[in-house]
Design a protein around this motif. Sequence first.
Motif, PDB file in Angstrom:
ATOM      1  N   ILE A  77      -6.719  -3.462  -3.120  1.00  4.66           N
ATOM      2  CA  ILE A  77      -6.336  -2.819  -1.841  1.00  4.66           C
ATOM      3  C   ILE A  77      -7.589  -1.784  -2.189  1.00  4.66           C
ATOM      4  N   ASP A  78      -8.136  -1.599  -1.095  1.00  6.41           N
ATOM      5  CA  ASP A  78      -9.174  -1.201  -1.468  1.00  6.41           C
ATOM      6  C   ASP A  78      -8.567  -0.209   0.233  1.00  6.41           C
ATOM      7  N   VAL A  79      -8.080   1.597  -0.449  1.00  7.00           N
ATOM      8  CA  VAL A  79      -8.291   2.638   0.006  1.00  7.00           C
ATOM      9  C   VAL A  79      -8.444   2.863   0.623  1.00  7.00           C
ATOM     10  N   ASP A  80      -9.262   3.271   2.377  1.00  7.01           N
ATOM     11  CA  ASP A  80      -9.936   3.904   3.078  1.00  7.01           C
ATOM     12  C   ASP A  80      -9.734   4.945   4.190  1.00  7.01           C
ATOM     13  N   ASP A  81      -9.013   6.169   3.499  1.00  2.00           N
ATOM     14  CA  ASP A  81      -8.324   6.761   4.449  1.00  2.00           C
ATOM     15  C   ASP A  81      -8.665   8.372   5.067  1.00  2.00           C
ATOM     16  N   ALA A  82      -9.347   8.908   5.650  1.00  3.14           N
ATOM     17  CA  ALA A  82     -10.200   9.881   5.623  1.00  3.14           C
ATOM     18  C   ALA A  82      -8.748  10.957   6.428  1.00  3.14           C
ATOM     19  N   ALA A  83      -7.674  10.076   6.527  1.00  2.00           N
ATOM     20  CA  ALA A  83      -6.403  11.330   6.734  1.00  2.00           C
ATOM     21  C   ALA A  83      -5.932  11.349   5.856  1.00  2.00           C
ATOM     22  N   THR A  84      -6.071  11.132   4.694  1.00  2.00           N
ATOM     23  CA  THR A  84      -5.518  11.024   3.670  1.00  2.00           C
ATOM     24  C   THR A  84      -5.607  11.591   2.015  1.00  2.00           C
ATOM     25  N   ASP A  85      -5.746  12.068   0.932  1.00  2.00           N
ATOM     26  CA  ASP A  85      -5.287  12.916  -0.180  1.00  2.00           C
ATOM     27  C   ASP A  85      -5.096  11.556  -1.340  1.00  2.00           C
ATOM     28  N   TYR A  86      -6.823  11.805  -2.155  1.00  2.00           N
ATOM     29  CA  TYR A  86      -6.487  10.699  -2.827  1.00  2.00           C
ATOM     30  C   TYR A  86      -5.327  10.567  -3.773  1.00  2.00           C
ATOM     31  N   ASP A  87      -4.941  12.504  -4.060  1.00  2.00           N
ATOM     32  CA  ASP A  87      -3.642  12.729  -5.067  1.00  2.00           C
ATOM     33  C   ASP A  87      -2.057  12.027  -4.899  1.00  2.00           C
ATOM     34  N   MET A  88      -2.478  11.909  -3.459  1.00  2.00           N
ATOM     35  CA  MET A  88      -1.425  11.636  -2.288  1.00  2.00           C
ATOM     36  C   MET A  88      -1.128  10.256  -2.340  1.00  2.00           C
ATOM     37  N   VAL A  89      -1.880   9.711  -2.499  1.00  2.00           N
ATOM     38  CA  VAL A  89      -1.931   7.996  -2.737  1.00  2.00           C
ATOM     39  C   VAL A  89      -1.628   8.199  -3.609  1.00  2.00           C
ATOM     40  N   LEU A  90      -1.883   8.573  -4.967  1.00  2.00           N
ATOM     41  CA  LEU A  90      -1.145   8.651  -6.715  1.00  2.00           C
ATOM     42  C   LEU A  90       0.121   8.264  -6.780  1.00  2.00           C
ATOM     43  N   GLY A  91       0.243   9.168  -5.588  1.00  2.00           N
ATOM     44  CA  GLY A  91       1.921   9.994  -5.509  1.00  2.00           C
ATOM     45  C   GLY A  91       2.998   8.162  -5.332  1.00  2.00           C
ATOM     46  N   MET A  92       1.928   7.865  -4.170  1.00  2.00           N
ATOM     47  CA  MET A  92       3.071   6.880  -3.655  1.00  2.00           C
ATOM     48  C   MET A  92       2.908   5.787  -4.665  1.00  2.00           C
ATOM     49  N   LEU A  93       1.828   5.603  -5.270  1.00  2.00           N
ATOM     50  CA  LEU A  93       1.708   3.917  -6.055  1.00  2.00           C
ATOM     51  C   LEU A  93       2.313   4.521  -7.417  1.00  2.00           C
ATOM     52  N   THR A  94       3.153   6.077  -8.050  1.00  2.00           N
ATOM     53  CA  THR A  94       3.348   5.956  -9.234  1.00  2.00           C
ATOM     54  C   THR A  94       5.281   6.193  -8.470  1.00  2.00           C
ATOM     55  N   GLY A  95       5.301   6.751  -7.318  1.00  2.00           N
ATOM     56  CA  GLY A  95       6.750   6.729  -7.234  1.00  2.00           C
ATOM     57  C   GLY A  95       7.576   5.673  -6.297  1.00  2.00           C
ATOM     58  N   GLY A  96       6.530   4.716  -5.542  1.00  2.00           N
ATOM     59  CA  GLY A  96       7.176   3.322  -5.197  1.00  2.00           C
ATOM     60  C   GLY A  96       7.590   2.138  -5.899  1.00  2.00           C
ATOM     61  N   ILE A  97       7.498   0.997  -4.447  1.00  2.00           N
ATOM     62  CA  ILE A  97       7.843  -0.169  -5.347  1.00  2.00           C
ATOM     63  C   ILE A  97       6.805  -0.943  -6.528  1.00  2.00           C
ATOM     64  N   MET A  98       4.584   0.239  -6.114  1.00  2.00           N
ATOM     65  CA  MET A  98       4.461  -0.280  -7.613  1.00  2.00           C
ATOM     66  C   MET A  98       4.509   0.215  -8.840  1.00  2.00           C
ATOM     67  N   ASN A  99       5.580   0.698  -9.081  1.00  2.00           N
ATOM     68  CA  ASN A  99       5.510   1.534 -10.181  1.00  2.00           C
ATOM     69  C   ASN A  99       6.010   0.647 -11.132  1.00  2.00           C
ATOM     70  N   ARG A 100       6.673  -0.979 -11.157  1.00  2.00           N
ATOM     71  CA  ARG A 100       7.006  -1.444 -11.989  1.00  2.00           C
ATOM     72  C   ARG A 100       5.775  -2.877 -12.259  1.00  2.00           C
ATOM     73  N   TYR A 101       5.139  -2.237 -11.483  1.00  2.00           N
ATOM     74  CA  TYR A 101       4.083  -3.915 -12.260  1.00  2.00           C
ATOM     75  C   TYR A 101       2.522  -2.829 -12.485  1.00  2.00           C
ATOM     76  N   ASN A 102       1.676  -3.735 -13.200  1.00  2.00           N
ATOM     77  CA  ASN A 102       0.464  -3.526 -14.212  1.00  2.00           C
ATOM     78  C   ASN A 102      -0.365  -3.293 -12.458  1.00  2.00           C
ATOM     79  N   PHE A 103      -0.965  -2.196 -12.995  1.00  2.00           N
ATOM     80  CA  PHE A 103      -2.288  -1.763 -11.856  1.00  2.00           C
ATOM     81  C   PHE A 103      -3.222  -0.904 -12.212  1.00  2.00           C
ATOM     82  N   VAL A 104      -4.311  -1.556 -12.133  1.00  2.00           N
ATOM     83  CA  VAL A 104      -5.204   0.903 -12.225  1.00  2.00           C
ATOM     84  C   VAL A 104      -5.710   0.421 -11.339  1.00  2.00           C
TER      85      VAL A 104
END
Length: 304
Positions: A77-104
């Motif tokens: 997933i290439d996140v390319d969003d001028a309206a979103t903060d980098y740390d906000m996206v990391l928070g979405m990754l660790t606090g939701g559905i992705m937390n159970r899967y292997n990702f970098v």
Amino acid sequence: MIYTQMGVLAKEYQVVNGGTDFQHLVYTTEHPATAENMTPEQLDAFKRTRAPYAVYGLADGTGRADAEVTARTILFIDVDDAATDYDMVLGMLTGGIMNRYNFVAYPTIRNSVKPGARLRVGVELDRPATQDEYVKIWRVLGFALHVHGDEAGVTRQFKQLQGNYVRTSQNAHRQPLFNVIDTDPLPVDLFVQTYDSNPDQFNEAVAPRGKPDLRNDSTSGIPHYATTNKQLLMAILDPEQYYTLFGGWDNMLTSVGGWVYRQTYGDVGFTADVVEFVNSLGSEPIATKELSDKFKSWVRNWRY
């Protein structure tokens, strides 16, 4: 299988043996290439000739122009969003559905060069996914994460290269995120079934953003043609950034070509050179023979 190359202009994949595809992605993220003390223009040149790229999956050859990728083992997933903060996206990754899967997750080479959240997320799949399956998984994740991702490499050209992590002076303050402890590969069949249960829901969630209004600006008085010319010039200078304004890579190339053809009073040779140059700046440029065939078709419909 792991297919790598240096720079987007290389013509041949290099096959890497040893370890799993995801282990290779983790290793390259832990031990990144560096491009420090470079200007944005120098970084663009670095991307074309020296940046590390990879395809993780199954391919029927190693010649980049001719080989077809038939399945992927890591979903990006290439996140390319001028309206979103980098740390906000990391928070979405660790606090939701992705937390159970292997990702970098790691910042792209454009992070802090262009505004907003610019990062790449690589998710290990539990089996190779075909393009149809890959698109479905991508859309379910996009819906679940509520982030704006670039879908071009999913639907336009399945064999699109993925840039590995490159640490730059601009993105060095952003650290990669490894979610690899007590987690599992993402289950392909489950996500495909989830999509198939309600495809309209997931398609609407990732519908492309609307094109900008090109009518005369009643406030500034800028005419339609001036706005169009500006967009075409931006596409020539940075096609990876602006091709979505035209509805896709092919549409951008034919729009640029038609515009140059008109501006040069039908100079076919010069127009072909410009189209070829703009195409070469893409992370997954159209192969030379295919582009030549497309150009011959396009030029028949252009007028000056």
